[in-house]
Write a protein that holds these residues in place. Sequence first.
Motif, PDB file in Angstrom:
ATOM      1  N   GLY A   1     -13.301  -6.977   0.867  1.00 24.34           N
ATOM      2  CA  GLY A   1     -13.077  -5.646   0.307  1.00 24.34           C
ATOM      3  C   GLY A   1     -12.679  -5.645  -1.149  1.00 24.34           C
ATOM      4  O   GLY A   1     -12.590  -4.582  -1.773  1.00 24.34           O
TER       5      GLY A   1
ATOM      6  N   MET B   1     -11.018  -5.278  -4.564  1.00 20.21           N
ATOM      7  CA  MET B   1      -9.892  -4.516  -5.100  1.00 20.21           C
ATOM      8  C   MET B   1      -9.427  -3.397  -4.173  1.00 20.21           C
ATOM      9  O   MET B   1      -8.346  -2.836  -4.374  1.00 20.21           O
ATOM     10  CB  MET B   1     -10.259  -3.940  -6.468  1.00 20.21           C
ATOM     11  N   SER B   2     -10.212  -3.060  -3.170  1.00 16.02           N
ATOM     12  CA  SER B   2      -9.773  -2.047  -2.205  1.00 16.02           C
ATOM     13  C   SER B   2      -8.777  -2.630  -1.198  1.00 16.02           C
ATOM     14  O   SER B   2      -8.136  -1.893  -0.455  1.00 16.02           O
ATOM     15  CB  SER B   2     -10.974  -1.471  -1.456  1.00 16.02           C
ATOM     16  N   ASN B   3      -8.656  -3.949  -1.196  1.00 16.51           N
ATOM     17  CA  ASN B   3      -7.750  -4.647  -0.293  1.00 16.51           C
ATOM     18  C   ASN B   3      -6.455  -4.962  -1.060  1.00 16.51           C
ATOM     19  O   ASN B   3      -6.495  -5.611  -2.104  1.00 16.51           O
ATOM     20  CB  ASN B   3      -8.409  -5.939   0.187  1.00 16.51           C
TER      21      ASN B   3
ATOM     22  N   GLU C   1      -1.712   3.540 -10.124  1.00 12.12           N
ATOM     23  CA  GLU C   1      -2.483   2.527 -10.849  1.00 12.12           C
ATOM     24  C   GLU C   1      -1.612   1.588 -11.677  1.00 12.12           C
ATOM     25  O   GLU C   1      -2.078   0.541 -12.136  1.00 12.12           O
ATOM     26  CB  GLU C   1      -3.532   3.179 -11.755  1.00 12.12           C
TER      27      GLU C   1
ATOM     28  N   GLN D   1       0.824  -1.211   0.000  1.00 11.69           N
ATOM     29  CA  GLN D   1       0.000   0.000   0.000  1.00 11.69           C
ATOM     30  C   GLN D   1       0.857   1.259   0.000  1.00 11.69           C
ATOM     31  O   GLN D   1       0.549   2.241  -0.692  1.00 11.69           O
ATOM     32  CB  GLN D   1      -0.921  -0.014   1.221  1.00 11.69           C
TER      33      GLN D   1
END
Length: 360
Positions: A302, A304-306, A158, A149
């Motif tokens: 979650g 793709m947010s994970n 991205e 992250q």
Amino acid sequence: MMSKLINTNLRLMGVVCFLFVLSVQHVFAGPDGEKPWMGKARDTLAAMMAEVGAAKDASGLLVLTNAGYGQIGGDTTERFLDIAQEVTGCSTGKRSLLSVHKSIDDPMWFSLYAKGSNKLAYALWQADAFGQQVIDANPEQLFLPDNWQAAAAGLLKENMFSVVSLSLTWAADPPWPLLLAATFHDHFCPGVNAGYYFGRYLQQHLPLKQGEKFVFVNAPGICPADALQMMFNTTAGKSSMYARSVPGESLKQYALNGVTPSSVAMRVNAAADTCDGLVLGFDWNKAYGLAGMSPEEIAPPGGMSNPVFFISRAKMSQALAQVPEQQLLDLVVVMKEFSGKASLADDLGGGDPYGQVLAQ
């Protein structure tokens, strides 16, 4: 006499103006028509070589770039491919300079990965210069969610999954056609691996003869489709690649021993008016075992947010690239064989192909 003097002066002024224009072009275009961004790319890449601790022509060095697709101020960027080879010694022939398929609306970027140090440097065109980011790409560290992250919060953003998955799986020395499929797809993920092995299975069990072609109906139209398209030049524009939306719940009704269908592959001979086909699935449960992973890692809470969503895909692609081919071919499941007239290929492209074939 006066008119001759005037004419002489005019000619001299013309020569001076011509030389001035040439000098201005040289300043702004550089030698051999080089644009300012090209010099900046060369300098940035040289600095990145120092960052990752690599010398020109070193083994274990990879350049990835969207050059040729991404643009800079309206300029196309294919010239960077020559610059990259000049500065690093990497080349397509050495499998160390790879073009990544991206939108032509994207700004140009490039990355440099050194397998030995696991350092990865990334550069992205911003306004009038290349911004840079360097990360530790050691999987043991990078695959920790917090570290992933943090890296993705930098310039990579991205492109993080694309650059990391391609670099780390490249380090596992996958087959060249699989690399081509992944760069066309713009990242490595297990679905690209599955599509590649569908293709390898077809080459062995449904080989093309003179005058024949493959037609695919992919339902749903996800990652394996791009590998098949790259391998066999099957495109929508040539009426040889169809993608249908089939909801997950609908797919489950067609499952065979826990394996759901992924693609209908057809060998079509227009002259003989024949179509021979296979409904193909991939045994993902066995694939997880070969990669030392679990289904829960691929589908974390979650989505793709994970960061685990992307970490697991990069990790599994790298692992599968190290599995012997025959073990992966054994994961290809033929759910049904069928045949008919050549027109059957187009008919199946127009609806739920599994409902039409598996129900027979």
